[in-house]
Design an enzyme around this catalytic site. Structure first.
Site, mmCIF file in Angstrom:
data_model
loop_
_atom_site.group_PDB
_atom_site.id
_atom_site.type_symbol
_atom_site.label_atom_id
_atom_site.label_comp_id
_atom_site.label_asym_id
_atom_site.label_seq_id
_atom_site.Cartn_x
_atom_site.Cartn_y
_atom_site.Cartn_z
ATOM 1 N N ILE A 79 0.847 -1.185 0.000
ATOM 2 C CA ILE A 79 0.000 0.000 0.000
ATOM 3 C C ILE A 79 0.888 1.241 0.000
ATOM 4 O O ILE A 79 1.950 1.265 0.612
ATOM 5 C CB ILE A 79 -0.909 0.011 1.246
ATOM 6 C CG1 ILE A 79 -1.747 -1.277 1.308
ATOM 7 C CG2 ILE A 79 -1.830 1.226 1.255
ATOM 8 C CD1 ILE A 79 -2.514 -1.447 2.605
ATOM 9 N N ASP B 294 8.470 -0.968 -17.721
ATOM 10 C CA ASP B 294 7.027 -0.950 -17.464
ATOM 11 C C ASP B 294 6.467 0.453 -17.684
ATOM 12 O O ASP B 294 5.693 0.962 -16.878
ATOM 13 C CB ASP B 294 6.725 -1.428 -16.043
ATOM 14 C CG ASP B 294 5.244 -1.753 -15.840
ATOM 15 O OD1 ASP B 294 4.565 -2.072 -16.840
ATOM 16 O OD2 ASP B 294 4.767 -1.686 -14.699
ATOM 17 N N ASP C 225 -5.183 -11.171 -2.851
ATOM 18 C CA ASP C 225 -5.550 -10.717 -1.510
ATOM 19 C C ASP C 225 -6.157 -9.318 -1.552
ATOM 20 O O ASP C 225 -5.516 -8.329 -1.237
ATOM 21 C CB ASP C 225 -4.318 -10.746 -0.611
ATOM 22 C CG ASP C 225 -4.655 -10.434 0.840
ATOM 23 O OD1 ASP C 225 -5.848 -10.476 1.178
ATOM 24 O OD2 ASP C 225 -3.734 -10.153 1.605
ATOM 25 N N ASP D 54 -8.481 -7.740 0.236
ATOM 26 C CA ASP D 54 -8.658 -6.958 1.460
ATOM 27 C C ASP D 54 -7.370 -6.775 2.246
ATOM 28 O O ASP D 54 -7.353 -6.149 3.295
ATOM 29 C CB ASP D 54 -9.732 -7.578 2.360
ATOM 30 C CG ASP D 54 -9.447 -9.043 2.694
ATOM 31 O OD1 ASP D 54 -8.302 -9.495 2.444
ATOM 32 O OD2 ASP D 54 -10.359 -9.723 3.186
ATOM 33 N N ASP E 44 -26.635 -7.296 -10.873
ATOM 34 C CA ASP E 44 -28.031 -6.844 -10.919
ATOM 35 C C ASP E 44 -28.816 -7.532 -9.803
ATOM 36 O O ASP E 44 -29.559 -8.487 -10.017
ATOM 37 C CB ASP E 44 -28.623 -7.166 -12.294
ATOM 38 C CG ASP E 44 -30.078 -6.742 -12.422
ATOM 39 O OD1 ASP E 44 -30.526 -5.904 -11.621
ATOM 40 O OD2 ASP E 44 -30.757 -7.269 -13.329
ATOM 41 N N ASP F 116 -31.441 -6.858 -7.928
ATOM 42 C CA ASP F 116 -32.901 -6.965 -7.912
ATOM 43 C C ASP F 116 -33.462 -7.571 -9.194
ATOM 44 O O ASP F 116 -34.679 -7.648 -9.373
ATOM 45 C CB ASP F 116 -33.542 -5.600 -7.645
ATOM 46 C CG ASP F 116 -33.139 -4.554 -8.679
ATOM 47 O OD1 ASP F 116 -32.523 -4.924 -9.704
ATOM 48 O OD2 ASP F 116 -33.444 -3.366 -8.462
ATOM 49 N N ASN G 276 -33.761 -6.621 -12.262
ATOM 50 C CA ASN G 276 -34.662 -5.816 -13.085
ATOM 51 C C ASN G 276 -34.071 -5.479 -14.446
ATOM 52 O O ASN G 276 -34.617 -4.666 -15.189
ATOM 53 C CB ASN G 276 -35.046 -4.530 -12.353
ATOM 54 C CG ASN G 276 -33.859 -3.589 -12.162
ATOM 55 O OD1 ASN G 276 -32.709 -3.959 -12.446
ATOM 56 N ND2 ASN G 276 -34.127 -2.396 -11.676
#
Length: 520
Positions: free
Chosen positions: A82, A193, A418, A420, A454, A456, A458
């Site tokens: 991080i 890179d 990974d 999280d 999606d 719900d 719909n």
């Protein structure tokens, strides 16, 4: 796909001969931006974290970085660690701190790469177009690189935010990029890179300097050495890298790809997956027919062609690029480039985020047949039946099942899985990270991913549904969600229907049969 890179080595087999490791994409070091309110989660010394080798990576005593810097908000998150904003306690100066988790460096090769990255940044210290390293620290759990904070954002973000663009502006941008290439090469470094995400502006000022960052895949140039490591990012990798025989010329190729995108908004080579992109790169057929190329100057096209010359021996050098009339001679016109180019560029960026999300959600709905032996492989590694595997279990599984999983694939899983950052990989993270095997660009899998999002049922993915999914899979901040919605929602109804979703999944990667780009 734009946010992936690969790193593979030639290794020795048991018989002493050399075997090639196949090309398998893995995630780059720093990825999507995250919200300002997120605070650093530095592993607590009270939590035992296993590190395979107790010896230091940097070869100097452990130091607690928090004695010198206070770590602030999270700036970015990648496969190895991080990046945080940090403040020097003694001076109050603000920097960026890239914290690399040692438990993710599963091989000596990975450790050497970290040392090389630091050595190269120190070697290039003082160069104006290179992000400056302030210092490096190591504790039991992480290696920390403190470096200059570039608050002006990424290259494409700045271009898109300006809302207008010209060949003259593109020429100025590519000059800055090739200046960096020349500096690196003159100082004995191949970057390996180069891509838009690795160019940052020093500040938000209009005249801010463009600087290169992320030397995690870079190498020192050794006289007479032919490099064989397959490194880079799929859209930007040179053909000779794929052939595993190359030198510093690959950086010019990558800069040429960036120039092509700057002028038309999409990469020159694409296909329906990473392997297909590599095939197109090896064909090396550059399209100057579709819009906006008929209105682009011949001088610009000449430079693109020379930078994307297949034979590296015939490819133009950095010095020659800087002397090209389009760069130096003022031949780049100030006439605005068609606004569709900026639109394509925005879609190209948003597409990468949506594709990454779709891969993760698709893992949930894969059938037993589609997953093949991966479920068994995961179960064999999960020896304590916890539902997750640690990096140590992954390494043990590699040793026990060498014929089933290469070390390169394990490194890919470590860097890509990974989500999280909790130090373990769960079942769906494991499947998601290996899904490049299963041709998930096919409509049936795209449809499954759409159905999963999606909630719900719909027929539309709403903003709330997308926000929920992106946050669930550790990908979403407000800006990212808003950007994806705005770029995918072509009919501007505030929702994403299946046709819009499918079109975005194929944007920039499927070679169109007609004369239209995938982005309109």
């Amino acid at each position: 796909m734009g946010c992936f890179s690969s790193k593979h080595r030639k290794t020795q087999n048991d018989g002493g001969g050399e075997r090639s490791i196949p090309i398998i994409p893995v995630q780059t070091h720093i990825v999507d931006q995250v919200p300002d309110h997120r605070k650093p989660q530095i592993p607590s010394p009270s939590i035992p974290i296993s590190v395979r080798d107790p010896e230091t990576i940097l070869g100097k005593p452990f130091e607690d970085i928090r004695k010198f810097y206070s770590l602030g908000r999270e700036l970015g998150r990648g496969g190895l660690g991080i990046t945080y904003m940090c403040k020097e306690i003694g001076t109050g100066n603000i920097y960026a701190c890239k914290s690399i988790l040692k438990r993710k460096l599963i091989s000596e090769l990975g450790r050497e790469d970290v040392k090389t990255e630091i050595q190269i940044m120190q070697h290039l210290s003082g160069q104006p177009n290179v992000v400056e390293i302030k210092g490096s620290y190591e504790d039991r759990h992480s290696v920390h690189l403190v470096m200059e904070l570039c608050a002006g954002g990424e290259l494409f973000d700045r271009i898109i935010a300006q809302g207008h663009y010209s060949e003259r502006a593109a020429a100025g941008t590519i000059k800055s990029i090739v200046d960096v290439v020349q500096i690196c090469h003159l100082n004995g470094v191949i970057h390996r890179d180069l891509k838009p995400e690795n160019f940052l502006f020093s500040s938000k000022e209009e005249n801010a300097m463009l600087k290169v960052t992320d030397f995690g895949l870079s190498a020192f140039i050794e006289e007479g050495k032919i490099y064989k490591d397959v490194v880079g990012s799929p859209y930007y990798v040179a053909p000779e890298v794929l052939r595993q025989s190359y030198g510093k010329e690959i950086d010019i190729w990558s800069a040429g790809v960036i120039l092509y995108i700057l002028l038309c908004g999409v990469p020159p080579f694409w296909a329906d997956n990473e392997e297909g992109v590599f095939v197109e790169i090896l064909k090396c057929k550059i399209d100057f027919v579709r819009e906006p190329w008929p209105s682009i100057s011949d001088s610009a096209k000449d430079l693109v062609e020379k930078m994307l010359t297949e034979d590296p021996k015939r490819r133009i050098t950095a010095a020659q690029v800087l002397e090209h009339p389009w760069i130096k001679g003022g031949e780049a016109p100030e006439k605005p480039i068609d606004s569709t180019v900026l639109s394509r560029m925005k879609q190209f960026r948003a597409m990468n985020k949506l594709k990454k999300l779709a891969l993760k959600v698709s893992a949930v709905s894969l059938s037993e047949e589609e997953i093949k032996g991966l479920k068994t492989l995961f179960a064999n590694m999960d020896t304590n039946r916890s539902g997750t595997i640690t990096y140590e279990q992954l390494q043990t599984g590699l040793s026990r099942l060498r014929s089933r999983l290469s070390e390169t694939e394990v490194q890919q899983l470590v860097e890509a899985s990974d989500v999280d950052g909790n130090g373990t990989i769960d079942y769906y993270e494991f499947i998601s990270a290996t899904m490049h095997r299963y041709k998930l660009h096919h409509d049936e899998h795209v449809h499954k991913a759409f159905q999963h999002l999606d909630k719900d049922k719909n027929g539309h993915i709403t903003r709330d549904e997308l926000e929920s999914a992106m946050k669930e899979y550790g990908m979403g901040d407000e800006a990212s969600i808003k950007e994806v919605i705005s770029e995918v929602d072509t009919d501007n109804d505030g929702k994403i229907n299946f046709e819009e979703f499918r079109a975005m999944m194929r944007c920039g990667t499927t070679q169109p049969k007609g004369k239209q780009y995938p982005f309109h």
